[in-house]
Motif scaffolding. Structure first.
Motif, PDB file in Angstrom:
ATOM      1  N   GLY A  13      60.887  23.516  43.875  1.00  0.00           N
ATOM      2  CA  GLY A  13      61.065  23.346  45.401  1.00  0.00           C
ATOM      3  C   GLY A  13      61.979  24.560  46.077  1.00  0.00           C
ATOM      4  N   THR A  14      62.030  24.255  47.427  1.00  0.00           N
ATOM      5  CA  THR A  14      62.807  25.497  48.060  1.00  0.00           C
ATOM      6  C   THR A  14      63.839  24.465  48.710  1.00  0.00           C
ATOM      7  N   VAL A  15      65.011  25.501  48.754  1.00  0.00           N
ATOM      8  CA  VAL A  15      66.212  25.094  49.541  1.00  0.00           C
ATOM      9  C   VAL A  15      66.727  25.946  50.588  1.00  0.00           C
ATOM     10  N   PRO A  16      67.546  25.822  51.375  1.00  0.00           N
ATOM     11  CA  PRO A  16      67.960  26.736  52.382  1.00  0.00           C
ATOM     12  C   PRO A  16      68.407  28.267  51.797  1.00  0.00           C
ATOM     13  N   ASN A  17      68.804  28.300  50.702  1.00  0.00           N
ATOM     14  CA  ASN A  17      69.379  29.771  50.224  1.00  0.00           C
ATOM     15  C   ASN A  17      68.514  30.110  49.057  1.00  0.00           C
ATOM     16  N   GLY A  18      67.289  29.473  48.681  1.00  0.00           N
ATOM     17  CA  GLY A  18      66.811  29.989  47.532  1.00  0.00           C
ATOM     18  C   GLY A  18      65.617  28.860  47.168  1.00  0.00           C
ATOM     19  N   TYR A  19      65.356  28.788  45.671  1.00  0.00           N
ATOM     20  CA  TYR A  19      64.628  27.846  45.201  1.00  0.00           C
ATOM     21  C   TYR A  19      65.254  27.041  43.894  1.00  0.00           C
ATOM     22  N   ARG A  20      64.626  26.114  43.659  1.00  0.00           N
ATOM     23  CA  ARG A  20      65.339  25.055  42.638  1.00  0.00           C
ATOM     24  C   ARG A  20      64.246  24.845  41.769  1.00  0.00           C
ATOM     25  N   PHE A  21      64.209  24.830  40.596  1.00  0.00           N
ATOM     26  CA  PHE A  21      63.456  24.262  39.420  1.00  0.00           C
ATOM     27  C   PHE A  21      64.228  23.127  38.699  1.00  0.00           C
ATOM     28  N   ASP A  22      63.966  21.758  39.059  1.00  0.00           N
ATOM     29  CA  ASP A  22      64.573  20.707  38.402  1.00  0.00           C
ATOM     30  C   ASP A  22      63.817  20.082  37.440  1.00  0.00           C
ATOM     31  N   GLY A  23      64.463  19.455  36.463  1.00  0.00           N
ATOM     32  CA  GLY A  23      63.950  18.638  35.610  1.00  0.00           C
ATOM     33  C   GLY A  23      62.889  19.185  34.512  1.00  0.00           C
ATOM     34  N   ILE A  24      63.299  20.511  34.371  1.00  0.00           N
ATOM     35  CA  ILE A  24      62.806  21.524  33.466  1.00  0.00           C
ATOM     36  C   ILE A  24      62.668  21.063  32.034  1.00  0.00           C
ATOM     37  N   LYS A  25      61.578  20.818  31.562  1.00  0.00           N
ATOM     38  CA  LYS A  25      61.226  20.606  29.891  1.00  0.00           C
ATOM     39  C   LYS A  25      60.253  21.693  29.371  1.00  0.00           C
ATOM     40  N   LEU A  26      60.948  22.648  28.559  1.00  0.00           N
ATOM     41  CA  LEU A  26      60.288  23.837  28.089  1.00  0.00           C
ATOM     42  C   LEU A  26      60.049  23.673  26.599  1.00  0.00           C
TER      43      LEU A  26
END
Length: 75
Positions: A13-26
């Protein structure tokens, strides 16, 4: 480099100052990592904050092993 097998999931997702990648399962080979990544694109120098956790990591069967000047390096 060639890696595998691997699988990644999460919410980007996008946030005001960049991007977040949450709940990652790699999953890479037999290793599973979980956490989140934040990319700050508004900073003077863009920064990446990574928070991943794993019980153990076994990459030797998933990443190619290369040798440089007698030193073995996994990538």
């Amino acid at each position: 480099p060639d890696i595998g097998p691997y699988d990644v999931s999460g919410i980007l997702g996008t946030v005001p100052n960049g991007y977040r990648f949450d709940g990652i399962k790699l999953r890479v080979g037999s290793s599973t990592l979980a956490g989140n990544v934040f990319l700050d694109t508004k900073a003077v120098r863009p920064t990446v904050a990574v928070n991943l956790q794993a019980h153990s990591i076994q990459l030797q069967n998933s990443l190619p092993l290369r040798s440089y000047g007698g030193t073995k390096i996994i990538f």
